[in-house]
Design a protein around this motif. Structure first.
Motif, mmCIF file in Angstrom:
data_model
loop_
_atom_site.group_PDB
_atom_site.id
_atom_site.type_symbol
_atom_site.label_atom_id
_atom_site.label_comp_id
_atom_site.label_asym_id
_atom_site.label_seq_id
_atom_site.Cartn_x
_atom_site.Cartn_y
_atom_site.Cartn_z
ATOM 1 N N MET A 166 2.428 -2.628 1.093
ATOM 2 C CA MET A 166 1.867 -3.028 2.368
ATOM 3 C C MET A 166 1.982 -4.543 2.505
ATOM 4 O O MET A 166 1.948 -5.270 1.515
ATOM 5 C CB MET A 166 0.411 -2.593 2.468
ATOM 6 N N ASN A 167 2.062 -4.984 3.732
ATOM 7 C CA ASN A 167 2.215 -6.406 4.011
ATOM 8 C C ASN A 167 1.150 -7.244 3.311
ATOM 9 O O ASN A 167 1.474 -8.248 2.676
ATOM 10 C CB ASN A 167 2.173 -6.635 5.529
ATOM 11 N N THR A 187 -0.570 -6.720 0.631
ATOM 12 C CA THR A 187 -0.348 -6.759 -0.818
ATOM 13 C C THR A 187 0.810 -7.689 -1.152
ATOM 14 O O THR A 187 0.711 -8.515 -2.065
ATOM 15 C CB THR A 187 -0.057 -5.339 -1.353
ATOM 16 N N ASP A 214 4.949 -1.602 14.378
ATOM 17 C CA ASP A 214 5.322 -0.700 13.289
ATOM 18 C C ASP A 214 6.765 -0.233 13.395
ATOM 19 O O ASP A 214 7.092 0.917 13.091
ATOM 20 C CB ASP A 214 4.360 0.494 13.205
ATOM 21 N N ASN A 243 -1.585 -5.779 8.719
ATOM 22 C CA ASN A 243 -1.874 -5.877 7.286
ATOM 23 C C ASN A 243 -1.296 -4.713 6.494
ATOM 24 O O ASN A 243 -0.847 -4.893 5.369
ATOM 25 C CB ASN A 243 -3.387 -5.929 7.045
ATOM 26 N N ASN A 244 -1.333 -3.520 7.076
ATOM 27 C CA ASN A 244 -0.892 -2.315 6.374
ATOM 28 C C ASN A 244 0.579 -1.990 6.580
ATOM 29 O O ASN A 244 1.046 -0.953 6.109
ATOM 30 C CB ASN A 244 -1.754 -1.113 6.795
ATOM 31 N N TYR A 245 1.298 -2.844 7.268
ATOM 32 C CA TYR A 245 2.719 -2.611 7.512
ATOM 33 C C TYR A 245 3.446 -2.434 6.176
ATOM 34 O O TYR A 245 3.267 -3.215 5.237
ATOM 35 C CB TYR A 245 3.317 -3.783 8.293
ATOM 36 N N LYS A 246 4.273 -1.398 6.100
ATOM 37 C CA LYS A 246 5.003 -1.097 4.868
ATOM 38 C C LYS A 246 6.236 -1.993 4.753
ATOM 39 O O LYS A 246 7.095 -1.989 5.636
ATOM 40 C CB LYS A 246 5.426 0.372 4.857
#
Length: 178
Positions: free
Chosen positions: A1-2, A4, A42, A139-142
């Protein structure tokens, strides 16, 4: 995730400073804003390429393709720039639970949550201005990472050259897409 990947970037676990790598901040404002909108919506971006190098002091993970993308995502997240008013397709739609004036979620007669479709204009928005749903999406973008293991200096140079052989469209080729 972005989020991370950004934390790894900030901690130095992903290094952007290989001597053969181009320096960050090479993109124009329109390109930077286009990347951010792509992530918020996304949509796909190219994978980040990393070369792992085993050195006497430990393992170093060099970003050899994607430094611009990672630094732009990081800069936007930290409030470094706002989205331009000239971005393409600036209105984004997303679903959100309806809330009353006190912020409580509204339920339908059958007890299920009531939802609404929100249309949000991204133009002129800093990361901190985004609604929570869009911050979470950002934030959660893969982010896909391709990792080359146990690389020598020569192999790192080879991979940098290999990934940077693309040629951008010329103005007439780009104009046809409109």
């Amino acid at each position: 995730m972005n989020i991370t990947v950004q934390n790894m970037f900030d901690r130095g676990e992903l290094r952007k400073d290989h001597p053969l790598q181009r320096k960050p901040d090479q993109w124009k404002s329109s390109e930077k804003c286009g990347l951010i909108v792509t992530v918020i919506k996304d949509e796909d971006i190219d994978s980040i390429k990393v070369c792992e190098q085993l050195l006497s002091g430990g393992v170093v993970n060099w970003v050899i393709d994607g430094v611009q993308r990672l630094t732009i995502l990081n800069e936007y997240m930290k409030g470094g720039f706002k989205l331009s008013r000239y971005i393409e397709f600036p209105i984004i739609r997303y679903q959100s639970a309806k809330k009353d004036e006190k912020g409580n979620i509204i339920k339908n007669d059958d007890g299920s949550y009531a939802y609404e479709i929100i249309e949000y204009d991204l133009r002129g928005r800093y990361y901190n201005n985004l609604p929570d749903e869009l911050k979470e999406r950002f934030n959660n973008y893969k982010i896909d990472i391709v990792k080359h293991l146990d690389c020598t200096d020569e192999e790192i140079g080879y991979h940098i050259r290999r990934y940077n052989k693309q040629k951008s469209m010329n103005p007439s080729q780009s104009a046809v897409t409109y």
